[in-house]
Design a protein around this motif. Sequence first.
Motif, PDB file in Angstrom:
ATOM      1  N   ALA A 395      -1.413  -4.886 -25.842  1.00 52.75           N
ATOM      2  CA  ALA A 395      -2.697  -4.461 -26.422  1.00 52.75           C
ATOM      3  C   ALA A 395      -3.753  -5.542 -26.238  1.00 52.75           C
ATOM      4  O   ALA A 395      -4.915  -5.258 -25.921  1.00 52.75           O
ATOM      5  CB  ALA A 395      -2.514  -4.128 -27.899  1.00 52.75           C
ATOM      6  N   VAL A 396      -3.347  -6.799 -26.443  1.00 51.29           N
ATOM      7  CA  VAL A 396      -4.288  -7.900 -26.274  1.00 51.29           C
ATOM      8  C   VAL A 396      -4.717  -8.014 -24.810  1.00 51.29           C
ATOM      9  O   VAL A 396      -5.895  -8.219 -24.509  1.00 51.29           O
ATOM     10  CB  VAL A 396      -3.664  -9.220 -26.761  1.00 51.29           C
ATOM     11  CG1 VAL A 396      -4.614 -10.387 -26.517  1.00 51.29           C
ATOM     12  CG2 VAL A 396      -3.303  -9.129 -28.237  1.00 51.29           C
ATOM     13  N   GLU A 397      -3.751  -7.854 -23.911  1.00 41.12           N
ATOM     14  CA  GLU A 397      -4.089  -7.932 -22.486  1.00 41.12           C
ATOM     15  C   GLU A 397      -5.077  -6.840 -22.096  1.00 41.12           C
ATOM     16  O   GLU A 397      -6.058  -7.098 -21.381  1.00 41.12           O
ATOM     17  CB  GLU A 397      -2.829  -7.808 -21.632  1.00 41.12           C
ATOM     18  CG  GLU A 397      -3.133  -7.850 -20.149  1.00 41.12           C
ATOM     19  CD  GLU A 397      -1.897  -7.748 -19.268  1.00 41.12           C
ATOM     20  OE1 GLU A 397      -2.067  -7.511 -18.055  1.00 41.12           O
ATOM     21  OE2 GLU A 397      -0.774  -7.897 -19.785  1.00 41.12           O
ATOM     22  N   LEU A 398      -4.850  -5.630 -22.581  1.00 43.87           N
ATOM     23  CA  LEU A 398      -5.766  -4.528 -22.271  1.00 43.87           C
ATOM     24  C   LEU A 398      -7.160  -4.839 -22.787  1.00 43.87           C
ATOM     25  O   LEU A 398      -8.167  -4.608 -22.095  1.00 43.87           O
ATOM     26  CB  LEU A 398      -5.253  -3.229 -22.888  1.00 43.87           C
ATOM     27  CG  LEU A 398      -6.155  -2.009 -22.702  1.00 43.87           C
ATOM     28  CD1 LEU A 398      -6.355  -1.690 -21.223  1.00 43.87           C
ATOM     29  CD2 LEU A 398      -5.577  -0.800 -23.441  1.00 43.87           C
ATOM     30  N   TRP A 399      -7.238  -5.395 -23.999  1.00 50.61           N
ATOM     31  CA  TRP A 399      -8.547  -5.736 -24.564  1.00 50.61           C
ATOM     32  C   TRP A 399      -9.239  -6.817 -23.746  1.00 50.61           C
ATOM     33  O   TRP A 399     -10.434  -6.726 -23.458  1.00 50.61           O
ATOM     34  CB  TRP A 399      -8.372  -6.203 -26.015  1.00 50.61           C
ATOM     35  CG  TRP A 399      -9.650  -6.641 -26.629  1.00 50.61           C
ATOM     36  CD1 TRP A 399     -10.716  -5.856 -26.974  1.00 50.61           C
ATOM     37  CD2 TRP A 399     -10.029  -7.985 -26.958  1.00 50.61           C
ATOM     38  NE1 TRP A 399     -11.726  -6.636 -27.506  1.00 50.61           N
ATOM     39  CE2 TRP A 399     -11.328  -7.939 -27.513  1.00 50.61           C
ATOM     40  CE3 TRP A 399      -9.386  -9.221 -26.860  1.00 50.61           C
ATOM     41  CZ2 TRP A 399     -11.999  -9.085 -27.946  1.00 50.61           C
ATOM     42  CZ3 TRP A 399     -10.050 -10.352 -27.296  1.00 50.61           C
ATOM     43  CH2 TRP A 399     -11.342 -10.284 -27.825  1.00 50.61           C
ATOM     44  N   LEU A 400      -8.486  -7.843 -23.340  1.00 51.16           N
ATOM     45  CA  LEU A 400      -9.073  -8.906 -22.529  1.00 51.16           C
ATOM     46  C   LEU A 400      -9.598  -8.349 -21.209  1.00 51.16           C
ATOM     47  O   LEU A 400     -10.663  -8.747 -20.733  1.00 51.16           O
ATOM     48  CB  LEU A 400      -8.045 -10.005 -22.273  1.00 51.16           C
ATOM     49  CG  LEU A 400      -7.674 -10.877 -23.479  1.00 51.16           C
ATOM     50  CD1 LEU A 400      -6.529 -11.816 -23.122  1.00 51.16           C
ATOM     51  CD2 LEU A 400      -8.882 -11.677 -23.958  1.00 51.16           C
ATOM     52  N   ARG A 401      -8.865  -7.432 -20.632  1.00 53.52           N
ATOM     53  CA  ARG A 401      -9.327  -6.839 -19.382  1.00 53.52           C
ATOM     54  C   ARG A 401     -10.588  -6.014 -19.605  1.00 53.52           C
ATOM     55  O   ARG A 401     -11.505  -6.017 -18.771  1.00 53.52           O
ATOM     56  CB  ARG A 401      -8.210  -6.008 -18.767  1.00 53.52           C
ATOM     57  CG  ARG A 401      -7.071  -6.882 -18.249  1.00 53.52           C
ATOM     58  CD  ARG A 401      -5.831  -6.107 -17.893  1.00 53.52           C
ATOM     59  NE  ARG A 401      -6.062  -5.185 -16.783  1.00 53.52           N
ATOM     60  CZ  ARG A 401      -5.078  -4.637 -16.076  1.00 53.52           C
ATOM     61  NH1 ARG A 401      -3.806  -4.941 -16.367  1.00 53.52           N
ATOM     62  NH2 ARG A 401      -5.330  -3.806 -15.105  1.00 53.52           N
ATOM     63  N   ARG A 402     -10.646  -5.311 -20.720  1.00 53.51           N
ATOM     64  CA  ARG A 402     -11.863  -4.561 -21.035  1.00 53.51           C
ATOM     65  C   ARG A 402     -13.054  -5.504 -21.210  1.00 53.51           C
ATOM     66  O   ARG A 402     -14.176  -5.188 -20.825  1.00 53.51           O
ATOM     67  CB  ARG A 402     -11.659  -3.737 -22.300  1.00 53.51           C
ATOM     68  CG  ARG A 402     -10.767  -2.527 -22.114  1.00 53.51           C
ATOM     69  CD  ARG A 402     -10.638  -1.722 -23.400  1.00 53.51           C
ATOM     70  NE  ARG A 402      -9.762  -0.598 -23.213  1.00 53.51           N
ATOM     71  CZ  ARG A 402     -10.141   0.573 -22.692  1.00 53.51           C
ATOM     72  NH1 ARG A 402     -11.405   0.744 -22.310  1.00 53.51           N
ATOM     73  NH2 ARG A 402      -9.275   1.553 -22.539  1.00 53.51           N
ATOM     74  N   MET A 403     -12.803  -6.659 -21.817  1.00 48.63           N
ATOM     75  CA  MET A 403     -13.879  -7.640 -21.995  1.00 48.63           C
ATOM     76  C   MET A 403     -14.424  -8.117 -20.658  1.00 48.63           C
ATOM     77  O   MET A 403     -15.585  -8.515 -20.562  1.00 48.63           O
ATOM     78  CB  MET A 403     -13.375  -8.828 -22.800  1.00 48.63           C
ATOM     79  CG  MET A 403     -13.136  -8.548 -24.262  1.00 48.63           C
ATOM     80  SD  MET A 403     -14.629  -8.007 -25.137  1.00 48.63           S
ATOM     81  CE  MET A 403     -15.690  -9.428 -24.901  1.00 48.63           C
ATOM     82  N   GLY A 404     -13.579  -8.070 -19.631  1.00 48.89           N
ATOM     83  CA  GLY A 404     -14.008  -8.526 -18.305  1.00 48.89           C
ATOM     84  C   GLY A 404     -14.821  -7.522 -17.538  1.00 48.89           C
ATOM     85  O   GLY A 404     -15.303  -7.821 -16.435  1.00 48.89           O
ATOM     86  N   GLY A 405     -14.986  -6.306 -18.081  1.00 53.61           N
ATOM     87  CA  GLY A 405     -15.819  -5.304 -17.430  1.00 53.61           C
ATOM     88  C   GLY A 405     -15.014  -4.391 -16.516  1.00 53.61           C
ATOM     89  O   GLY A 405     -13.794  -4.515 -16.379  1.00 53.61           O
ATOM     90  N   PRO A 406     -15.699  -3.469 -15.832  1.00 56.67           N
ATOM     91  CA  PRO A 406     -15.029  -2.475 -15.003  1.00 56.67           C
ATOM     92  C   PRO A 406     -14.113  -3.056 -13.951  1.00 56.67           C
ATOM     93  O   PRO A 406     -13.025  -2.538 -13.689  1.00 56.67           O
ATOM     94  CB  PRO A 406     -16.192  -1.698 -14.361  1.00 56.67           C
ATOM     95  CG  PRO A 406     -17.342  -1.908 -15.296  1.00 56.67           C
ATOM     96  CD  PRO A 406     -17.159  -3.262 -15.870  1.00 56.67           C
ATOM     97  N   ALA A 407     -14.541  -4.170 -13.315  1.00 57.58           N
ATOM     98  CA  ALA A 407     -13.697  -4.754 -12.261  1.00 57.58           C
ATOM     99  C   ALA A 407     -12.385  -5.237 -12.821  1.00 57.58           C
ATOM    100  O   ALA A 407     -11.329  -5.102 -12.187  1.00 57.58           O
ATOM    101  CB  ALA A 407     -14.448  -5.919 -11.581  1.00 57.58           C
ATOM    102  N   ALA A 408     -12.399  -5.826 -14.027  1.00 62.13           N
ATOM    103  CA  ALA A 408     -11.173  -6.333 -14.617  1.00 62.13           C
ATOM    104  C   ALA A 408     -10.288  -5.186 -15.080  1.00 62.13           C
ATOM    105  O   ALA A 408      -9.060  -5.243 -14.961  1.00 62.13           O
ATOM    106  CB  ALA A 408     -11.506  -7.248 -15.804  1.00 62.13           C
ATOM    107  N   VAL A 409     -10.879  -4.108 -15.613  1.00 62.38           N
ATOM    108  CA  VAL A 409     -10.077  -2.966 -16.026  1.00 62.38           C
ATOM    109  C   VAL A 409      -9.418  -2.333 -14.815  1.00 62.38           C
ATOM    110  O   VAL A 409      -8.236  -1.963 -14.836  1.00 62.38           O
ATOM    111  CB  VAL A 409     -10.969  -1.929 -16.771  1.00 62.38           C
ATOM    112  CG1 VAL A 409     -10.171  -0.672 -17.068  1.00 62.38           C
ATOM    113  CG2 VAL A 409     -11.493  -2.525 -18.064  1.00 62.38           C
ATOM    114  N   ALA A 410     -10.181  -2.204 -13.723  1.00 67.90           N
ATOM    115  CA  ALA A 410      -9.627  -1.602 -12.507  1.00 67.90           C
ATOM    116  C   ALA A 410      -8.455  -2.415 -11.971  1.00 67.90           C
ATOM    117  O   ALA A 410      -7.502  -1.883 -11.440  1.00 67.90           O
ATOM    118  CB  ALA A 410     -10.718  -1.486 -11.445  1.00 67.90           C
ATOM    119  N   ALA A 411      -8.543  -3.747 -12.111  1.00 72.15           N
ATOM    120  CA  ALA A 411      -7.454  -4.585 -11.621  1.00 72.15           C
ATOM    121  C   ALA A 411      -6.165  -4.332 -12.382  1.00 72.15           C
ATOM    122  O   ALA A 411      -5.102  -4.569 -11.864  1.00 72.15           O
ATOM    123  CB  ALA A 411      -7.845  -6.066 -11.760  1.00 72.15           C
TER     124      ALA A 411
END
Length: 411
Positions: A395-411
Amino acid sequence: MTEQSALGTEVRHWRRASIALTDLEVLAAPAAWLSLESYLGLSVRSSLRSISTSVVAEADHLSAALAAARTAAELRAVRTGLLKLRQRYEQVETVLDFYGDAVNTRTNPRIGAVLRGLDAIAVDSMDRVLRPLGIPTPPVLTYLDKGIGASILRSGARLWDASLSPVAAIKITRHNLWRPTSLVHETGHQVAHLTGWTEELGTALYSRLAPVSVVTAESWRNWASEVAADVYAFVLLGYAPLPALATVVDGPSRKVFRMPFGDPHPFGWVRVLFNAGLCRSWFGPGPWDDLARAWINRHPLEFASREVQEIGRASLAQLPALADVCTRAPMRAFGGVPITALAHPLSVAPAELARLAERAGASLYTSSYLARLEAMRVLALSVLNGDAKATDDDAVELWLRRMGGPAAVAA
């Protein structure tokens, strides 16, 4: 072989080597560069390209000087220039290796996405205080590395080649990747530098403690840079950084009481108790008291040297006053108000965090609204919940990726 021929061979060698430094795609993998936010990547690449091409320019100048050399004195001057070029090359290579290694920690798309999120959180943590003061917030490059403690190479710091760091480069340790409260301690160093807080705080700490113990007052003045960073993490994250801090500075009692000459860090025993004192000062009784008692029982002060005992006892007696100096005293650095006028710790008090969690429910880690406006409080909650085994790392990892914006979520 004549001296001119020998110099020609060496100059050509170092010119080729210098040209190779300009290939930033060799320095770090293309995928790693792409994982950076565009403005961050441009800033880093522009700075590195500038310093690497400057070495090539020096080599070109030396080549021209050698071609024009006719006398022994002129050849000696070329030889002197060659030695300077070699030194300059090594300095620039050190700079490039540092940033190349930092960027390359993002080669793995998953880690790159998480670090991109940490970049955003770091910028947000500084913006909350710097923006009201009219001070531009520098870009941040986080990177993953081994070791126990985090660190920062401040934006604008003088680098090995005398150029200035284009970003704040912050090391995140692997063991604390999912409770990265140290990130805010490190951004606190950057804020303290940009505002001039450290010196002012050191003077205030000395003035408060000198009537009690001069040696204690001198120690706290020398610790002001690290105290400021700890206070910064506290006002933005509350209790959350304390358990992680205790883990990092723990060890055999001789280590916890060690006070090396010139070390800007308070020795571990007093540092943990000071941070617990900050919590007590603002939140009243709580789990920080249990941690402090366990800390004192684990590391009895009588095991320390005489000087450390004196500083420890005086500091322990003055914890409420120290908390007041650090969080309630007006500071020129913050426009004549306390730091807590810009970042109020009561917003991250346990009861407030519990209310946020209750209101957010399942959207705590998925809401774009909370990610934009409540990043510090969500970070504090995620760390405290993780310590209590109420939140899994996914859950924390998903949130951190969301904080990074669309490019981080896509990764």
